[in-house]
Design a protein around this motif. Structure first.
Motif, PDB file in Angstrom:
ATOM      1  N   THR A  37       0.814  -1.217   0.000  1.00  0.00           N
ATOM      2  CA  THR A  37       0.000   0.000   0.000  1.00  0.00           C
ATOM      3  C   THR A  37       0.849   1.269   0.000  1.00  0.00           C
ATOM      4  OG1 THR A  37      -0.098   0.020   2.421  1.00  0.00           O
ATOM      5  CG2 THR A  37      -1.841  -1.178   1.263  1.00  0.00           C
ATOM      6  N   HIS A  38       2.153   1.126  -0.048  1.00  0.00           N
ATOM      7  CA  HIS A  38       3.030   2.303  -0.020  1.00  0.00           C
ATOM      8  C   HIS A  38       2.908   3.069  -1.338  1.00  0.00           C
ATOM      9  CE1 HIS A  38       6.665   4.741   0.195  1.00  0.00           C
ATOM     10  NE2 HIS A  38       6.741   4.440   1.476  1.00  0.00           N
ATOM     11  N   ARG A  39       2.909   4.382  -1.231  1.00  0.00           N
ATOM     12  CA  ARG A  39       2.706   5.230  -2.412  1.00  0.00           C
ATOM     13  C   ARG A  39       3.758   5.042  -3.508  1.00  0.00           C
ATOM     14  NH1 ARG A  39       1.053  10.698   0.925  1.00  0.00           N
ATOM     15  NH2 ARG A  39      -1.192  10.363   0.850  1.00  0.00           N
ATOM     16  N   HIS A  40       4.934   4.624  -3.127  1.00  0.00           N
ATOM     17  CA  HIS A  40       5.957   4.441  -4.161  1.00  0.00           C
ATOM     18  C   HIS A  40       5.592   3.326  -5.137  1.00  0.00           C
ATOM     19  CE1 HIS A  40       9.351   6.638  -1.747  1.00  0.00           C
ATOM     20  NE2 HIS A  40       8.311   7.402  -1.989  1.00  0.00           N
ATOM     21  N   LEU A  41       4.581   2.521  -4.766  1.00  0.00           N
ATOM     22  CA  LEU A  41       4.123   1.508  -5.727  1.00  0.00           C
ATOM     23  C   LEU A  41       3.536   2.150  -6.984  1.00  0.00           C
ATOM     24  CD1 LEU A  41       2.736  -1.113  -3.268  1.00  0.00           C
ATOM     25  CD2 LEU A  41       4.301  -1.614  -5.141  1.00  0.00           C
ATOM     26  N   LYS A  96       2.894  -5.766 -11.642  1.00  0.00           N
ATOM     27  CA  LYS A  96       2.600  -5.349 -10.271  1.00  0.00           C
ATOM     28  C   LYS A  96       3.430  -6.172  -9.301  1.00  0.00           C
ATOM     29  CE  LYS A  96      -1.752  -3.056 -10.624  1.00  0.00           C
ATOM     30  NZ  LYS A  96      -2.914  -2.638  -9.840  1.00  0.00           N
ATOM     31  N   ILE A  97       4.229  -5.469  -8.532  1.00  0.00           N
ATOM     32  CA  ILE A  97       5.084  -6.179  -7.586  1.00  0.00           C
ATOM     33  C   ILE A  97       4.486  -6.111  -6.180  1.00  0.00           C
ATOM     34  CG2 ILE A  97       7.071  -5.501  -8.986  1.00  0.00           C
ATOM     35  CD1 ILE A  97       7.925  -3.721  -6.587  1.00  0.00           C
ATOM     36  N   GLN A  98       5.014  -6.987  -5.331  1.00  0.00           N
ATOM     37  CA  GLN A  98       4.723  -6.873  -3.896  1.00  0.00           C
ATOM     38  C   GLN A  98       5.852  -6.066  -3.265  1.00  0.00           C
ATOM     39  OE1 GLN A  98       3.986 -11.302  -3.076  1.00  0.00           O
ATOM     40  NE2 GLN A  98       2.838 -10.266  -1.458  1.00  0.00           N
ATOM     41  N   ILE A 112      13.795  -9.767  16.856  1.00  0.00           N
ATOM     42  CA  ILE A 112      13.712 -10.338  15.517  1.00  0.00           C
ATOM     43  C   ILE A 112      12.363  -9.926  14.944  1.00  0.00           C
ATOM     44  CG2 ILE A 112      13.497 -12.459  14.163  1.00  0.00           C
ATOM     45  CD1 ILE A 112      15.360 -13.811  16.108  1.00  0.00           C
ATOM     46  N   LEU A 113      12.415  -9.421  13.724  1.00  0.00           N
ATOM     47  CA  LEU A 113      11.189  -9.153  12.989  1.00  0.00           C
ATOM     48  C   LEU A 113      11.220 -10.032  11.748  1.00  0.00           C
ATOM     49  CD1 LEU A 113       8.762  -6.970  13.224  1.00  0.00           C
ATOM     50  CD2 LEU A 113       9.746  -6.125  11.092  1.00  0.00           C
ATOM     51  N   ALA A 114      10.247 -10.910  11.627  1.00  0.00           N
ATOM     52  CA  ALA A 114      10.172 -11.786  10.461  1.00  0.00           C
ATOM     53  C   ALA A 114       8.981 -11.376   9.611  1.00  0.00           C
ATOM     54  CB  ALA A 114      10.011 -13.236  10.900  1.00  0.00           C
ATOM     55  N   THR A 115       9.246 -11.179   8.331  1.00  0.00           N
ATOM     56  CA  THR A 115       8.192 -10.841   7.376  1.00  0.00           C
ATOM     57  C   THR A 115       8.072 -12.003   6.396  1.00  0.00           C
ATOM     58  OG1 THR A 115       8.703  -8.485   7.587  1.00  0.00           O
ATOM     59  CG2 THR A 115       7.466  -9.164   5.621  1.00  0.00           C
ATOM     60  N   ALA A 116       6.936 -12.686   6.488  1.00  0.00           N
ATOM     61  CA  ALA A 116       6.734 -13.860   5.638  1.00  0.00           C
ATOM     62  C   ALA A 116       5.806 -13.514   4.478  1.00  0.00           C
ATOM     63  CB  ALA A 116       6.138 -15.000   6.449  1.00  0.00           C
ATOM     64  N   TYR A 117       6.231 -13.937   3.290  1.00  0.00           N
ATOM     65  CA  TYR A 117       5.403 -13.777   2.090  1.00  0.00           C
ATOM     66  C   TYR A 117       4.834 -15.148   1.738  1.00  0.00           C
ATOM     67  CZ  TYR A 117       7.770  -9.308   1.715  1.00  0.00           C
ATOM     68  OH  TYR A 117       8.237  -8.045   1.977  1.00  0.00           O
ATOM     69  N   ASP A 164      -2.164  -8.797   0.843  1.00  0.00           N
ATOM     70  CA  ASP A 164      -1.479  -7.953  -0.125  1.00  0.00           C
ATOM     71  C   ASP A 164      -2.480  -7.415  -1.142  1.00  0.00           C
ATOM     72  OD1 ASP A 164       1.415  -7.246  -0.985  1.00  0.00           O
ATOM     73  OD2 ASP A 164       0.377  -7.749  -2.867  1.00  0.00           O
ATOM     74  N   ARG A 165      -2.083  -6.386  -1.886  1.00  0.00           N
ATOM     75  CA  ARG A 165      -2.956  -5.898  -2.963  1.00  0.00           C
ATOM     76  C   ARG A 165      -3.122  -6.941  -4.067  1.00  0.00           C
ATOM     77  NH1 ARG A 165       0.283  -1.870  -7.081  1.00  0.00           N
ATOM     78  NH2 ARG A 165       2.153  -3.135  -7.305  1.00  0.00           N
ATOM     79  N   LEU A 166      -2.140  -7.839  -4.178  1.00  0.00           N
ATOM     80  CA  LEU A 166      -2.265  -8.900  -5.177  1.00  0.00           C
ATOM     81  C   LEU A 166      -3.094 -10.030  -4.588  1.00  0.00           C
ATOM     82  CD1 LEU A 166       1.324  -9.132  -6.726  1.00  0.00           C
ATOM     83  CD2 LEU A 166      -0.617  -7.709  -7.415  1.00  0.00           C
ATOM     84  N   PRO A 167      -4.156 -10.408  -5.274  1.00  0.00           N
ATOM     85  CA  PRO A 167      -5.044 -11.443  -4.722  1.00  0.00           C
ATOM     86  C   PRO A 167      -4.282 -12.734  -4.423  1.00  0.00           C
ATOM     87  CG  PRO A 167      -5.997 -10.448  -6.694  1.00  0.00           C
ATOM     88  CD  PRO A 167      -4.604  -9.922  -6.584  1.00  0.00           C
ATOM     89  N   GLY A 168      -4.582 -13.323  -3.287  1.00  0.00           N
ATOM     90  CA  GLY A 168      -3.964 -14.588  -2.951  1.00  0.00           C
ATOM     91  C   GLY A 168      -2.586 -14.489  -2.319  1.00  0.00           C
TER      92      GLY A 168
END
Lengths: 342, 342, 342, 342
Positions: A208-212, A228-230, D242-247, D296-300
């Motif tokens: 959702t960041h504007r740089h997208l 479209k990237i994540q 620790i911050l983990a960001t999982a995609y 995410d903005r991307l579905p799924g």
């Protein structure tokens, strides 16, 4: 020969960074510094680190005599920038550091920034300021739109890969850490030292960041189809620096080759030996970008990491580089400062 | 005209800082870089932030052809430095950044550093490198001894006050905070991020820090009598910067005037408006010193605060400034970099 | 038996620290949390680190039913605090963490804080909350005034020395570094990470800091004559911690003995072995004070260094310790948390 | 009833963290502290922040009388740990904090750690110490293997999603930032404050980090098929966290539900409201895990972020939680410390 420079928005971090860079520029001279809320003050009261410089007092931008100005940097907050720039003489060359002229499509602008653009005709006039990829257009431009700092970092990784057709366009994830100066000199609770130091968090999660908006515009144009990237940014406890970690699909050697080719003659972009990745520590305070490629243990998956200084190469250094081109001086003038480490 | 420069001890922080500064120097060119423990490596493997520079590979100092060198910076640890320098050709100009030639008296050296000096005759040859106060001697010197970084900071405050006779010589307290790069790139537990960040402590308490040898030597010579100050350094959780807070007795206006007079024509020393005091943030990465004077609520008591960057003005920047003088180029060449803030 | 606790001003750092401490207190239970500007919100939205606790929603202080409250902590800004406290039922026990009731003399209050006090009669009712020195009074008090965090640190060093007659009362200098949480959660430019990290500066130079009102009051009362010290605080790039370095005149052994005697039975004050000095790293997050004494090289001069956590022992921990006394529970209850290192 | 505890490897950070936690444990008492390289020293000389505690002097592990010990924490470096543990009496209960017993398969161990395991039979005896998922086994275990701190963080996100069948097992990317204490108290150049503060970098890029051995073992066992994730850790300029960001790929609501269900009754795992993500600031110094889910903005596509304190929940807090289970005391005893913020 000397070029006469004005800076509007001189009391923010990107304004200060411009002044820092111009301080050792061989031919730029600062003729006017505007910061409407601080007009009448000496710059040293706003930025004591620049007190040794012989600079004009802060004025309002309306007080600037633009007939005497060869180029004007506009370092205002977005939305304010478009209002001010639309009122400036149409003859003055402008490098805008805000988000206001990055998106060419008024609808896209409104989608990401929420308001109707106040200078729609200038959106198309503006040249996107990612120097290495818009160099020729920038040379002839009157208005250049500085890129987002995160947007620049991601594009240094991804543009050559998209243009070179070496990655899967539907499988691009950009994970990024940004230093706090990227948020500017604004008084927000989450930017306090006590809230920010000694920890980290993601923000604008969910792409959702504007740089997208910039990524979408640029990557789709480059690919000739929608891309479209994540993208997930994190806020790190450091002042300067962006580290972008991109997860892509393709052949690591081909990816590395695409980057090497793209940047072979670039003075500010260093592609590291294959298998090495960069650190923001090593670009701090400089206009350099370091990029490195590593193959993942999973076949066909590749990680590409890039580091740059958000205030310099991500913003004011880029603006200077573009101004150099617009004024016909050496593109690297004033920008060869080595990183400040440790 | 170009001057050919060698650096011995290029793998430490002061070595790296010299290279950073020379990178934008108009006439210095690095001809040789020595680091015996890393000989054979490219500098980029030791300092990736300098990878954009076209530099010679690291060699041992014995491999340097000194006939081709106009000036050699020696950035070795103390004790090693005297051993190496005593073996260099007596014709080569040297700026030593170690502690080895700061003290002219062999007894004082032994008292503070514990060992017999290996090059006693050079102790008296060496000129003390506090540029603003030894400028003429430095111009003609073959060997200049860089000052301690804490010692420099304290002297910027105290020398004009002692020379001007405006303070009580028996009542001088210097309380100081130093950033961690002052301790060099050495692997010590207390220098780890986990031990150092988010806190502070005093060290060498009781006026036992070695830089007191310099204060004793310099202040006593200046006053024509023995002067012994109290000095407590603290280790702060920041990389660059020294903030010295001096407690002195005298008249605040006279003290302020003595500083203004002393530094009126100095390019790198800024005396702030009376009542203001400096911050290390505002000199980071630069060769500037900021000094400010405040009268205490107690009559006759005055606080003077000075800030500089220990790696730059406190060490490598000072060394460059002296090298400029020794080689007859503009004293400020390569040194006008504005501080890197934020 | 359980004590019912209210906190007014729960959205600031000292409020949060109180809740952190009460979380492991064996008998205190939080019955009401007030923060007028955030009333209606859950505490987790203001302080996500406390989200695991089962706490009442934030209310306005006017909504609290004080009949149900055994003790109320008041963690409001100064001036607001006196206005609120003067309106609370006169039966409720209060520990105030603001500056409002530290000074007993209305004139002294006005001199240091600028306004006429709104509850002058309560200024004399209030007991000064430096637990180790006012323990008996605190036990019977209705209103206890928490000390300044800097003021507490200085007094831990100086009270036993003044009371013991072992130092020269006219030659006391207190140099101090304070972490940024001491300034609270306020939106000020100099508290931003980008402005504060990686450097340091002095502030309130010239002995103008408000905590001098406490030093003057307490030290003069203790000595039976006017005692005025010099005091310079510095703002360091760390969140928690105060390190105070005191320069005094006297015999180091006598000074050390005075401190050992004073704190022999104190659960929270540790006097280090002679010659050692403390670090703020080693008290972070705890209610402990570490103090160390070193003789200077100059005869008759002594340095005493103390470290504590400004938010805990310097504020909320002290308040808890006092509340324990006022409610007749074990003085150390909830306060034996070991420091959080690294 | 009191349990008698020994700690082997008490001079490292995880050892210190154990002692910090035991300091407020209602029934654990430290009977022996071993650190072979520091034997004979008081713990306060190694960890001054623990000086207020009444602790036994450091000994060698061979000096411990294990007949008197109810449970032994082993906080040694990997490889050393297996050698020591294999020599301890087979009757003593052990929680090992090293990597030595995390992998059950000797081949997998050798692949990731390079050496043949010195106690292969104990590899299968050991219970994997991720408390929430091995609780029953841990209760009856003699030897529990503490998990990797990164491995724990990733598993808190991914185990419920894999077990619940709500994500695509072939499309898992884990991007993570780890604080520097995760590297221990080792003297390495990249752990120095001057190298690490004010910047960040990736390491073990290409999914080469040893904790992947744990992910592979655990996720494959859980899924009943081979699961291999991509994993990139970054080293951040903070001490704890620790911050983990999982995609991941799946339905955000289903993912959120799987996490809520899994952790509904867990005392230490907090699932944030959908759409919110955590910060390491808010778990610092505590045994809590915060997890948040965003579509995410991307579905799924879904992003799940988790935060914990690597030294506490990621290591010593987990060890304590397991020890509580093994000794039959309340699982949360000594572990309800609220996070230390700011």
């Amino acid at each position: 020969m000397t070029q006469s420079i004005a800076i509007i928005g001189a009391s923010g971090y990107t304004g200060a960074e411009l002044i820092r860079l111009i301080a050792t520029h061989p031919s730029f001279r600062i003729t006017a510094l505007a910061a409407n809320s601080k007009a009448g003050q000496p710059l040293a009261s706003v930025f004591p680190h620049l007190r040794h410089l012989d600079l004009p007092e802060l004025v309002t931008w309306e007080q600037i005599d633009f007939d005497q100005i060869d180029l004007c940097f506009c370092a205002l907050p977005h939305k304010t920038s478009q209002e001010v720039i639309s009122k400036l003489p149409k003859t003055v060359k402008i490098v805008d550091l805000s988000a206001d002229f990055r998106l060419r499509d008024p609808e896209a602008y409104k989608q990401w920034y929420g308001n109707d653009h106040a200078a729609k005709e200038m959106q198309t006039e503006a040249v996107y300021g990612l120097t290495e990829f818009y160099r020729d257009d920038i040379k002839g431009a009157r208005l250049v739109a500085g890129t987002g700092c995160n947007a620049a970092t991601g594009q240094y990784i991804l543009r050559p890969l998209i243009a070179g057709g070496v990655i899967d366009l539907d499988e691009i994830i950009l994970d990024l850490q940004c230093g706090v100066s990227g948020a500017g000199r604004s008084l927000k609770e989450n930017l306090l030292h006590a809230e920010l130091s000694e920890g980290t968090n993601a923000y604008a999660v969910g792409s959702t960041h504007r740089h997208l908006g910039e990524f979408d515009q640029e990557f789709s144009a480059l690919a000739g189809r929608e891309v479209k990237i994540q993208f997930t940014p994190h806020l790190g406890p450091f002042n300067r620096g962006i580290l972008a970690t991109a997860y892509v699909r393709g052949d690591a050697e081909a990816i590395n080759a695409a980057l090497r080719t793209a940047y072979a003659d670039e003075p500010f972009v260093e592609v590291l030996p294959m298998g090495e990745t960069p650190s923001t520590h090593h670009v701090r305070g400089s206009n350099f970008v370091h990029i490195g490629v590593v193959a993942d243990r999973l076949p066909g998956r590749v990680i590409v990491v890039a580091a740059l200084d958000n205030l310099c190469k991500g913003s004011s250094g880029q603006a200077m580089q573009n101004a150099n081109l617009m004024l016909g001086v050496d593109e690297t003038a004033g920008l060869m400062l080595a990183p400040c480490f440790p």
